[in-house]
Design a protein around this motif. Structure first.
Motif, PDB file in Angstrom:
ATOM      1  N   GLU A   1       0.834  -1.210   0.000  1.00 48.86           N
ATOM      2  CA  GLU A   1       0.000   0.000   0.000  1.00 48.86           C
ATOM      3  C   GLU A   1       0.866   1.257   0.000  1.00 48.86           C
ATOM      4  O   GLU A   1       0.570   2.227  -0.713  1.00 48.86           O
ATOM      5  N   ASP A   2       1.932   1.249   0.788  1.00 49.91           N
ATOM      6  CA  ASP A   2       2.815   2.424   0.821  1.00 49.91           C
ATOM      7  C   ASP A   2       3.524   2.609  -0.517  1.00 49.91           C
ATOM      8  O   ASP A   2       3.697   3.744  -0.985  1.00 49.91           O
ATOM      9  N   GLY A   3       3.920   1.505  -1.146  1.00 47.51           N
ATOM     10  CA  GLY A   3       4.536   1.599  -2.467  1.00 47.51           C
ATOM     11  C   GLY A   3       3.575   2.148  -3.506  1.00 47.51           C
ATOM     12  O   GLY A   3       3.952   2.979  -4.347  1.00 47.51           O
ATOM     13  N   GLN A   4       2.330   1.693  -3.459  1.00 42.94           N
ATOM     14  CA  GLN A   4       1.331   2.197  -4.395  1.00 42.94           C
ATOM     15  C   GLN A   4       1.057   3.681  -4.162  1.00 42.94           C
ATOM     16  O   GLN A   4       0.898   4.450  -5.118  1.00 42.94           O
ATOM     17  N   ALA A   5       1.021   4.081  -2.904  1.00 42.85           N
ATOM     18  CA  ALA A   5       0.815   5.499  -2.597  1.00 42.85           C
ATOM     19  C   ALA A   5       1.956   6.336  -3.160  1.00 42.85           C
ATOM     20  O   ALA A   5       1.743   7.457  -3.642  1.00 42.85           O
ATOM     21  N   ALA A   6       3.175   5.795  -3.117  1.00 42.43           N
ATOM     22  CA  ALA A   6       4.323   6.517  -3.657  1.00 42.43           C
ATOM     23  C   ALA A   6       4.201   6.690  -5.165  1.00 42.43           C
ATOM     24  O   ALA A   6       4.459   7.777  -5.702  1.00 42.43           O
ATOM     25  N   VAL A   7       3.803   5.633  -5.871  1.00 36.50           N
ATOM     26  CA  VAL A   7       3.641   5.731  -7.326  1.00 36.50           C
ATOM     27  C   VAL A   7       2.573   6.764  -7.666  1.00 36.50           C
ATOM     28  O   VAL A   7       2.765   7.622  -8.553  1.00 36.50           O
ATOM     29  N   ARG A   8       1.451   6.716  -6.977  1.00 37.57           N
ATOM     30  CA  ARG A   8       0.377   7.679  -7.249  1.00 37.57           C
ATOM     31  C   ARG A   8       0.838   9.109  -6.972  1.00 37.57           C
ATOM     32  O   ARG A   8       0.513  10.034  -7.728  1.00 37.57           O
ATOM     33  N   LEU A   9       1.599   9.295  -5.896  1.00 40.87           N
ATOM     34  CA  LEU A   9       2.068  10.639  -5.561  1.00 40.87           C
ATOM     35  C   LEU A   9       2.992  11.175  -6.650  1.00 40.87           C
ATOM     36  O   LEU A   9       2.904  12.353  -7.027  1.00 40.87           O
ATOM     37  N   LEU A  10       3.890  10.332  -7.164  1.00 40.72           N
ATOM     38  CA  LEU A  10       4.780  10.791  -8.227  1.00 40.72           C
ATOM     39  C   LEU A  10       3.991  11.213  -9.458  1.00 40.72           C
ATOM     40  O   LEU A  10       4.327  12.228 -10.098  1.00 40.72           O
ATOM     41  N   ARG A  11       2.974  10.476  -9.809  1.00 44.57           N
ATOM     42  CA  ARG A  11       2.186  10.843 -10.995  1.00 44.57           C
ATOM     43  C   ARG A  11       1.385  12.125 -10.739  1.00 44.57           C
ATOM     44  O   ARG A  11       1.245  12.948 -11.646  1.00 44.57           O
ATOM     45  N   GLN A  12       0.902  12.305  -9.524  1.00 32.42           N
ATOM     46  CA  GLN A  12       0.149  13.515  -9.212  1.00 32.42           C
ATOM     47  C   GLN A  12       1.027  14.760  -9.252  1.00 32.42           C
ATOM     48  O   GLN A  12       0.578  15.831  -9.655  1.00 32.42           O
ATOM     49  N   ARG A  13       2.281  14.616  -8.837  1.00 30.70           N
ATOM     50  CA  ARG A  13       3.164  15.775  -8.723  1.00 30.70           C
ATOM     51  C   ARG A  13       4.273  15.761  -9.776  1.00 30.70           C
ATOM     52  O   ARG A  13       5.319  16.385  -9.611  1.00 30.70           O
ATOM     53  N   ALA A  14       4.022  15.042 -10.862  1.00 33.91           N
ATOM     54  CA  ALA A  14       5.049  14.891 -11.899  1.00 33.91           C
ATOM     55  C   ALA A  14       5.499  16.234 -12.461  1.00 33.91           C
ATOM     56  O   ALA A  14       6.695  16.466 -12.666  1.00 33.91           O
ATOM     57  N   ALA A  15       4.559  17.144 -12.709  1.00 34.62           N
ATOM     58  CA  ALA A  15       4.929  18.444 -13.281  1.00 34.62           C
ATOM     59  C   ALA A  15       5.806  19.229 -12.312  1.00 34.62           C
ATOM     60  O   ALA A  15       6.789  19.864 -12.714  1.00 34.62           O
ATOM     61  N   GLU A  16       5.474  19.174 -11.031  1.00 29.01           N
ATOM     62  CA  GLU A  16       6.263  19.894 -10.017  1.00 29.01           C
ATOM     63  C   GLU A  16       7.692  19.381  -9.969  1.00 29.01           C
ATOM     64  O   GLU A  16       8.648  20.167  -9.836  1.00 29.01           O
ATOM     65  N   TRP A  17       7.853  18.065 -10.054  1.00 26.25           N
ATOM     66  CA  TRP A  17       9.188  17.472  -9.955  1.00 26.25           C
ATOM     67  C   TRP A  17       9.855  17.301 -11.326  1.00 26.25           C
ATOM     68  O   TRP A  17      10.951  16.763 -11.418  1.00 26.25           O
ATOM     69  N   LYS A  18       9.156  17.733 -12.383  1.00 24.15           N
ATOM     70  CA  LYS A  18       9.690  17.682 -13.748  1.00 24.15           C
ATOM     71  C   LYS A  18      10.083  16.259 -14.143  1.00 24.15           C
ATOM     72  O   LYS A  18      11.189  16.002 -14.652  1.00 24.15           O
ATOM     73  N   ILE A  19       9.145  15.347 -13.898  1.00 26.56           N
ATOM     74  CA  ILE A  19       9.342  13.960 -14.302  1.00 26.56           C
ATOM     75  C   ILE A  19       8.224  13.547 -15.242  1.00 26.56           C
ATOM     76  O   ILE A  19       7.129  14.113 -15.228  1.00 26.56           O
ATOM     77  N   ASP A  20       8.510  12.564 -16.062  1.00 24.28           N
ATOM     78  CA  ASP A  20       7.530  12.020 -16.995  1.00 24.28           C
ATOM     79  C   ASP A  20       6.696  10.976 -16.250  1.00 24.28           C
ATOM     80  O   ASP A  20       7.248   9.982 -15.758  1.00 24.28           O
ATOM     81  N   PRO A  21       5.383  11.157 -16.148  1.00 25.98           N
ATOM     82  CA  PRO A  21       4.554  10.202 -15.396  1.00 25.98           C
ATOM     83  C   PRO A  21       4.534   8.809 -16.007  1.00 25.98           C
ATOM     84  O   PRO A  21       4.080   7.862 -15.355  1.00 25.98           O
ATOM     85  N   GLN A  22       5.048   8.664 -17.235  1.00 23.52           N
ATOM     86  CA  GLN A  22       5.133   7.347 -17.874  1.00 23.52           C
ATOM     87  C   GLN A  22       6.550   6.782 -17.846  1.00 23.52           C
ATOM     88  O   GLN A  22       6.849   5.810 -18.551  1.00 23.52           O
ATOM     89  N   LYS A  23       7.407   7.385 -17.022  1.00 23.92           N
ATOM     90  CA  LYS A  23       8.779   6.887 -16.888  1.00 23.92           C
ATOM     91  C   LYS A  23       9.136   6.757 -15.405  1.00 23.92           C
ATOM     92  O   LYS A  23      10.162   7.234 -14.935  1.00 23.92           O
TER      93      LYS A  23
END
Length: 313
Positions: free
Chosen positions: A173-195
């Motif tokens: 569950e914590d790992g899944q929450a981390a993946v979701r958080l990265l996709r939600q904040r991808a623009a802020e962290w300048k990451i590609d949500p598909q990478k």
């Protein structure tokens, strides 16, 4: 920074107690070492503050951060999971991201050797890294009780690759929450949500597999990198993430004299797969400075990411 050296005490080699009559895995041997353990560890502070993944449990006892005489920090009794960003220099940033899950038999986390050090290496190479401090199984808070609990775990409930070993639901569950958080904040962290990838070591590798194979596809990473995971075969869906896998063939827990069914499971599903089977390294080679396997695994992971277009050559 050399990712294979501790953030503190860089000149010290990580010593293992395997030759001193202790037959636990290296993560546990570190906790069982005769070296003194201090309950406060001046670990190098990340540039970014940890991000809570769940509402904090009120009145919870504090987690225990310890520093063994080897210079590597570990943490146990984690009840409030967090994600700590290690962001690359914008001039180097590739847009790729990797969540890093340390090992520790789900009883503690090797937060420094298999967390912060790995994340700093990735960030130095243009990959945004995020160290996952997932919830752990409660263990006694006193040192004697803690060591006894670890020994009992390995003696009575140790690894068995005859069946797929899985992560506790809380870790997944914590790992899944981390993946979701990265996709939600991808623009802020300048990451590609598909990478977005998920790399894990030992127990962290089990967590990576659990997150990668869970039915909730919105929380699946785009690729996973289990490092010395249990090698038992398991059902793999035909839309499972691409996998980079590394393990030493002399790993006494998961490889030596045991079938490597996990590889065939991924092949049977027709999913992208790269495997590095090192001749020597045992279990926990990433924590052993100077090990051939430990020196190569992260550069080879990045090379594989380049082959898949996750990182531009």
């Amino acid at each position: 920074m050399n990712w294979r050296t501790p953030l503190r005490g860089r000149g010290k080699a990580l010593l293992f107690a395997m030759g001193a009559g202790i037959t636990l895995i290296p993560h546990l041997a570190m906790a069982q070492s005769a070296a003194p353990i201090r309950t406060t560890a001046p670990v190098a502070v990340p540039d970014q503050a940890p991000i809570p993944l769940r509402p904090a449990i009120p009145n919870a006892l504090p987690e225990q951060l310890e520093l063994a005489g080897t210079g590597y920090a570990g943490v146990r009794n984690v009840v409030n999971p967090t994600l700590t960003p290690f962001l690359p220099d914008p001039a180097k940033a590739t847009g790729a991201a990797v969540i890093v899950a340390p090992g520790g038999a789900f009883r503690f986390l090797s937060i420094e050797a298999e967390g912060y050090s790995v994340a700093r290496w990735l960030a130095d190479h243009g990959i945004a890294a995020f160290v996952l401090k997932y919830r752990t199984v409660p263990v006694p808070r006193d040192q004697a009780g803690y060591q006894a609990a670890l020994a009992d775990f390995m003696r009575n409930r140790g690894p068995d690759t005859g069946r797929p070993l899985g992560a506790p639901p809380e870790a997944v569950e914590d790992g899944q929450a981390a993946v979701r958080l990265l996709r939600q904040r991808a623009a802020e962290w300048k990451i590609d949500p598909q990478k977005i990838g998920f790399a894990g070591y030992s127990a962290g590798a089990m967590t990576a597999l659990g997150v990668g194979l869970a039915p909730e596809t919105d929380a699946r990473p785009n690729f996973i990198a289990p490092i010395y995971p249990p090698m038992g075969g398991r059902p793999v869906p035909n839309d499972a993430p691409a996998m980079f896998l590394a393990i030493a063939l002399d790993d006494p827990l998961f490889a030596k004299g045991k079938p490597l069914g996990l590889i065939q499971s991924w092949r049977d599903a027709g999913r992208p797969l790269e495997v590095h089977l090192y001749e020597k390294g045992g279990h926990g080679f990433s924590m052993r400075p100077g090990m051939h396997a430990g020196a190569l695994v992260l550069p080879e992971l990045v090379a594989w990411m380049k082959d898949h277009g996750i990182v531009k050559p």
